[in-house]
Design a protein around this motif. Structure first.
Motif, PDB file in Angstrom:
ATOM      1  N   TYR B 188     -97.316 -57.378  52.466  1.00 44.91           N
ATOM      2  CA  TYR B 188     -98.026 -58.531  53.108  1.00 44.91           C
ATOM      3  C   TYR B 188     -97.288 -59.586  53.946  1.00 44.91           C
ATOM      4  CZ  TYR B 188    -102.228 -57.235  50.430  1.00 44.91           C
ATOM      5  OH  TYR B 188    -103.581 -56.797  49.696  1.00 44.91           O
ATOM      6  N   TYR B 194     -99.952 -55.847  59.146  1.00 46.88           N
ATOM      7  CA  TYR B 194    -101.151 -56.413  59.766  1.00 46.88           C
ATOM      8  C   TYR B 194    -101.262 -55.388  61.388  1.00 46.88           C
ATOM      9  CZ  TYR B 194    -100.454 -59.888  56.627  1.00 46.88           C
ATOM     10  OH  TYR B 194    -100.577 -60.462  55.517  1.00 46.88           O
ATOM     11  N   SER B 197    -102.389 -52.316  59.946  1.00 42.66           N
ATOM     12  CA  SER B 197    -103.887 -52.442  59.423  1.00 42.66           C
ATOM     13  C   SER B 197    -104.894 -52.149  60.646  1.00 42.66           C
ATOM     14  CB  SER B 197    -104.103 -53.719  58.861  1.00 42.66           C
ATOM     15  OG  SER B 197    -103.473 -54.056  57.707  1.00 42.66           O
ATOM     16  N   THR B 216    -109.616 -55.318  61.153  1.00 44.78           N
ATOM     17  CA  THR B 216    -109.055 -55.515  62.349  1.00 44.78           C
ATOM     18  C   THR B 216    -109.217 -57.144  62.711  1.00 44.78           C
ATOM     19  OG1 THR B 216    -109.624 -53.389  63.142  1.00 44.78           O
ATOM     20  CG2 THR B 216    -109.173 -54.928  64.795  1.00 44.78           C
ATOM     21  N   SER B 219    -106.531 -58.913  60.686  1.00 41.16           N
ATOM     22  CA  SER B 219    -105.264 -58.773  61.106  1.00 41.16           C
ATOM     23  C   SER B 219    -105.135 -59.423  62.474  1.00 41.16           C
ATOM     24  CB  SER B 219    -105.185 -57.181  61.363  1.00 41.16           C
ATOM     25  OG  SER B 219    -105.319 -56.653  60.052  1.00 41.16           O
TER      26      SER B 219
END
Lengths: 307, 244
Positions: B188, B194, B197, B216, B219
């Motif tokens: 994280y 991100y 992701s 999305t 992120s």
């Protein structure tokens, strides 16, 4: 009117002092800032161009603080000491980019780029070549061109006469004089007093980060001229040349070091430097080196500081 | 006008630097992998490209390009002494930093955009469909976000440190790759989490973690927030920096 005023300006680089309680008031016209290497000239110039911040004291350029001041940048032209430019561009592209960064339109930038290149005596053909292939003198001209393209009120030239050929030097000197006639003030730094003497009568002498003397060069020159100037010469017949030089009024003393080396002391270096080539040519001496340990100004400054 | 000039100047400067040749060569390396696969196709085209995209484009080439370009934006100008030409123009230091950063993004993006398109096109030629190329825009969005955030971080590093490359390398390959692939909640804390992701939802790339990927939009928000923080820090430091 004061163009640049500094009051108690100090700047430290860690434990090294670049400027030490430097106080100066620079007026209109051309002013020379002279001092040996490491005297603090470049530190002062970096402060007044907003490159670095002073550790202590205050400074104003054209009545404004120089740090992060874009409106002042529009009024000041700066030609740095170093030779670095962008080798991947040509001079024309570089100058157009620099003009655009001052906010001029494409056509205006192009016009200004060509005008300033012409002013410094740079041909259009050379301006189309990549900067990476330029000689030192050509780079110097490009550096000066970028500093004048926005028609500044104040031009700051850091050691801009150093390393230029005699023609280039003449061009730069004429340019500064021409700009002064048009009301543009100049601050020219140099470690060679003779260079600055050709340009202006107003000088600031700097040594060890302090102002040693400031004002009319003739007054300062009188002080300096009392200090004998040493010139070391390497020649095929040192004794014969020494005897000949002793006949000249400008010579204080001559020391023959060995068969090929002699050391001359003179009160009038300018007269001496004019006379010496005449003697060399007339009597066909083979001179391999003429060197003055005093030319770096260190000796003169030591002398002035002692006084 | 002057804003656009700084952006253009920076983009040209980065593009015409010697390192760009190496970076272009590096970014075309995945094409060789795709070409080799075409002779012995073990995986499906989408599985193959997902792996290549994550492991090579996202976790290696993008990071290298960002590191080299981002750190050089101000740092190299100071080291080469050419900063005096830029800092004495009629614009504030904050603007100079921001426009230099902006100019760095399209160059990195263009270097990576071409080989991604070539890879996808080769795969589609091989399979005789347009299944891969239809994701081109998705991959471009992920790469674009990658350059936005990493260039901001490395630009900040370039003004904060005199020699930012070593720290930048550690950040890129220890923090962003090693930590991003650890189990637990540590990933994280990485930006790569991100980006991956986004990539998972947009381009259906594999998800290596036990915890759920962020959406999305979420992120993108985290990435843009991080970018804003890095740019703010970079601007503050550059505003007060002595340019020597």
């Amino acid at each position: 009117m004061s163009i640049i005023s500094a009051d108690g300006l100090s700047r430290w680089y860690g434990e090294v002092i670049g400027l030490n309680q430097f106080t100066v008031d620079i007026g209109e016209g051309i002013t020379g800032i002279v001092g040996p290497n490491g005297a603090g000239k470049t530190t002062f110039i970096r402060i007044i161009t907003g490159m670095i911040r002073q550790s202590k004291g205050s400074v104003e350029v054209l009545g404004e603080k120089p740090w992060n001041n874009p409106s002042l940048n529009a009024k000041v032209g700066y030609c740095p000491e170093h030779e670095m430019l962008y080798p991947w561009m040509n001079a024309k592209e570089f100058l157009i980019a620099m003009a655009k960064m001052h906010g001029y339109s494409r056509s205006e930038s192009e016009k200004r780029a060509y005008e300033s290149l012409e002013t410094v005596g740079f041909s259009r053909k050379d301006a189309e070549r990549k900067i990476g292939g330029y000689s030192k003198g050509m780079r110097q001209k490009v550096k000066i061109a970028q500093s004048i393209l926005h028609e500044p009120e104040l031009l700051i030239l850091d050691e801009s006469l150093a390393g230029t050929d005699p023609i280039g030097r003449k061009t730069i000197i004429e340019l500064i004089r021409k700009m002064a006639k048009n009301g543009i003030h100049s601050l020219v730094s140099s470690h060679v007093l003779y260079e600055v003497e050709k340009l202006t009568e107003q000088v600031v002498l700097v040594n060890d980060g302090r102002t040693v003397a400031a004002g009319d060069i003739h007054e300062i020159r009188k002080l300096i001229d009392k200090h004998p100037h040493t010139v070391n010469i390497t020649v095929n017949n040192a004794r014969k040349l020494g005897m000949e030089l002793m006949k000249k009024e400008s010579i204080v003393s001559v020391s023959i070091i060995d068969e090929n080396h002699l050391s001359v002391k003179t009160h009038e270096p300018e007269v001496f430097y004019k006379t010496l080539p005449e003697i060399i040519v007339k009597k066909k001496y083979e001179v391999s080196e003429i060197f003055s340990p005093d030319d770096n100004l260190q000796a003169i400054f030591r002398y002035l500081v002692k006084k | 006008m002057k804003e656009i000039e700084i952006i253009k100047f920076t983009a040209k400067q980065l593009f015409f630097s010697r390192r760009t040749v190496v970076l272009i060569a590096l970014s075309f390396f995945p094409i060789i992998i795709i070409g080799a696969w075409m002779y012995r196709p073990d995986d499906s085209p989408s599985e193959l490209f997902s792996g290549v995209f994550i492991a090579i484009f996202l976790q290696f080439i993008l990071l290298i390009i960002s590191l080299l370009y981002g750190t050089s934006l101000i740092n190299s100008e100071i080291a080469n002494k050419t900063i005096s030409y830029l800092s004495t123009r009629s614009l504030r230091r904050e603007e100079l930093f921001m426009y230099r950063y902006t100019g760095s993004i399209p160059v990195g993006f263009l270097i990576v955009a071409a080989p991604i398109a070539v890879c996808l096109a080769l795969l589609d030629i091989h399979t005789g469909s347009l299944d891969m190329l239809k994701h081109l825009a998705d991959y471009y969005v992920i790469i674009f976000f990658g350059f936005v955030v990493y260039n901001a971080f490395f630009a900040f590093l370039g003004v904060a440190m005199k020699r930012p490359l070593m720290v930048g390398l550690l950040f890129a390959f220890f923090w962003e790759i090693l930590l991003a692939n650890l189990p637990g909640k540590i990933p994280y804390m990485t930006l790569m989490f991100y980006l991956r992701s986004m990539s998972h939802y947009m381009a259906d790339t594999p998800w290596p973690h036990q915890m759920e990927p962020f959406s999305t939009a979420m992120s993108a928000l985290v990435i843009l927030s991080a970018t804003a923080i890095f740019l703010l820090l970079g601007t503050l430091i550059f505003r007060n920096k002595n340019l020597i």
